[in-house]
Write a protein that holds these residues in place. Structure first.
Motif, mmCIF file in Angstrom:
data_model
loop_
_atom_site.group_PDB
_atom_site.id
_atom_site.type_symbol
_atom_site.label_atom_id
_atom_site.label_comp_id
_atom_site.label_asym_id
_atom_site.label_seq_id
_atom_site.Cartn_x
_atom_site.Cartn_y
_atom_site.Cartn_z
ATOM 1 N N LEU A 1 0.814 -1.174 0.064
ATOM 2 C CA LEU A 1 -0.024 0.153 0.098
ATOM 3 C C LEU A 1 0.756 1.346 0.095
ATOM 4 N N ALA A 2 1.851 1.291 0.665
ATOM 5 C CA ALA A 2 2.831 2.172 0.751
ATOM 6 C C ALA A 2 3.426 2.696 -0.804
ATOM 7 N N VAL A 3 3.670 1.695 -1.591
ATOM 8 C CA VAL A 3 4.117 1.738 -2.920
ATOM 9 C C VAL A 3 3.136 2.637 -3.679
ATOM 10 N N THR A 4 1.684 2.398 -3.469
ATOM 11 C CA THR A 4 0.776 3.152 -4.402
ATOM 12 C C THR A 4 0.855 4.667 -3.941
ATOM 13 N N VAL A 5 1.381 4.898 -2.536
ATOM 14 C CA VAL A 5 1.491 6.436 -2.392
ATOM 15 C C VAL A 5 2.955 6.888 -2.931
ATOM 16 N N VAL A 6 4.000 6.211 -2.880
ATOM 17 C CA VAL A 6 5.185 6.522 -3.279
ATOM 18 C C VAL A 6 5.099 6.548 -4.944
ATOM 19 N N THR A 7 4.365 6.009 -5.462
ATOM 20 C CA THR A 7 4.283 6.155 -6.993
ATOM 21 C C THR A 7 3.256 7.042 -7.296
ATOM 22 N N LYS A 8 2.522 7.722 -6.392
ATOM 23 C CA LYS A 8 1.604 8.505 -6.796
ATOM 24 C C LYS A 8 0.402 7.786 -7.521
ATOM 25 N N ASN A 9 -0.061 6.740 -7.051
ATOM 26 C CA ASN A 9 -0.881 5.997 -7.781
ATOM 27 C C ASN A 9 -0.916 5.437 -9.018
ATOM 28 N N LYS A 10 0.602 5.443 -9.343
ATOM 29 C CA LYS A 10 0.847 4.736 -10.751
ATOM 30 C C LYS A 10 0.863 3.198 -10.556
#
Length: 264
Positions: A90-99
């Motif tokens: 879920l943190a990846v969704t934030v870091v990638t700005k929903n990419k």
């Protein structure tokens, strides 16, 4: 069919041989299959294997399948690992700005559990000491008997479609034939090993292996239909990929352990 038969015989002989050897040989094979299987899973979901979410998924798979205890490594509980994996994905969704979306994060978490725990359950059954090989062959024998029985019964007398929107070629008659042959094989194992498994328990194992195994096949068929692909990979000529061949195994072995039909 000739290519499929030759590949099946060779792959089956190698698999059975490594299962008999057990230990690092069998574990190493299943760890390799798990890695390849999760790679197929990432590709069919449109992820590069080097994407951060995919790498986290691979880490989850390795947590389940590697023999940490044998190496003297103390690992957190499965629930702790799954929660941490969910948080990081879920943190990846934030870091990638929903990419990477929450849908992608969910898919990688599901795949790590589906593939990782599925193969880990197979390893756990084989590692049951002196009876590990017996339980392994009993489980696989019932699964393979179900496949064979369903195929040949379906070809011979199959008329009523089982689930045409998911798998057009499967029939109810074939499914029943698979269950019957699985039960027969289970009884044979009970007769050969009366001190290890009762006929009643063997019949339950045969039923679970056949019914859950056929569901495992249908689950993979449904997924491939959604992704519009024929096979998950090309590892085995005429058979497809790891997930194509192991779809039943990934469902049956965890169920046999969770229901304690196989007393690990």
């Amino acid at each position: 069919m000739k290519q499929r038969l030759i590949t099946g015989v060779i792959a089956g002989a190698v698999f059975v041989g490594l299962a008999v050897l057990g230990g690092a040989y069998y574990t190493g094979l299943l760890v390799l299959l798990a890695i390849i299987g999760f790679y197929e899973y990432t590709r069919m979901n449109g992820f590069s294997p080097f994407h951060p979410s995919a790498l986290l998924g691979f880490a989850g798979v390795l947590y389940f399948v590697l023999p940490w205890e044998a190496w003297g490594v103390s690992m957190p509980s499965p629930l702790t690992i799954l929660w941490m994996l969910a948080f990081l994905l879920l943190a990846v969704t934030v870091v990638t700005k929903n990419k990477t979306t929450i849908d992608g994060a969910s898919l990688m978490l599901l795949g790590a559990l589906y593939v990782g725990y599925g193969f880990a359950a197979m390893i756990a059954v084989r590692d049951m000491g002196e009876y590990g090989l017996f339980w392994t062959f009993l489980s696989f024998g019932c699964i393979w008997a179900s496949d064979i029985g369903a195929y040949f019964t379906g070809r011979a007398i199959g008329k009523t479609k089982l689930w045409p929107s998911i798998s057009p070629n499967k029939t109810i008659e074939g499914a029943v034939g698979g269950i019957v042959l699985s039960l027969v094989v289970a009884v044979v194992f009970a007769i050969l090993g009366p001190d290890t498994v009762t006929i009643g328990r063997a019949l339950l194992i045969g039923a679970v292996a056949a019914i859950a195994g056929q569901f495992g096949d249908l689950i993979q068929s449904a997924y491939k239909r959604v992704r519009n692909i024929k096979d998950t990979g090309k590892l085995l000529p005429g058979h497809g990929g790891v997930l194509d061949r192991c779809d039943s195994w990934l469902i049956v072995f965890p169920l046999l352990l969770l229901t304690e039909l196989i007393p690990v």
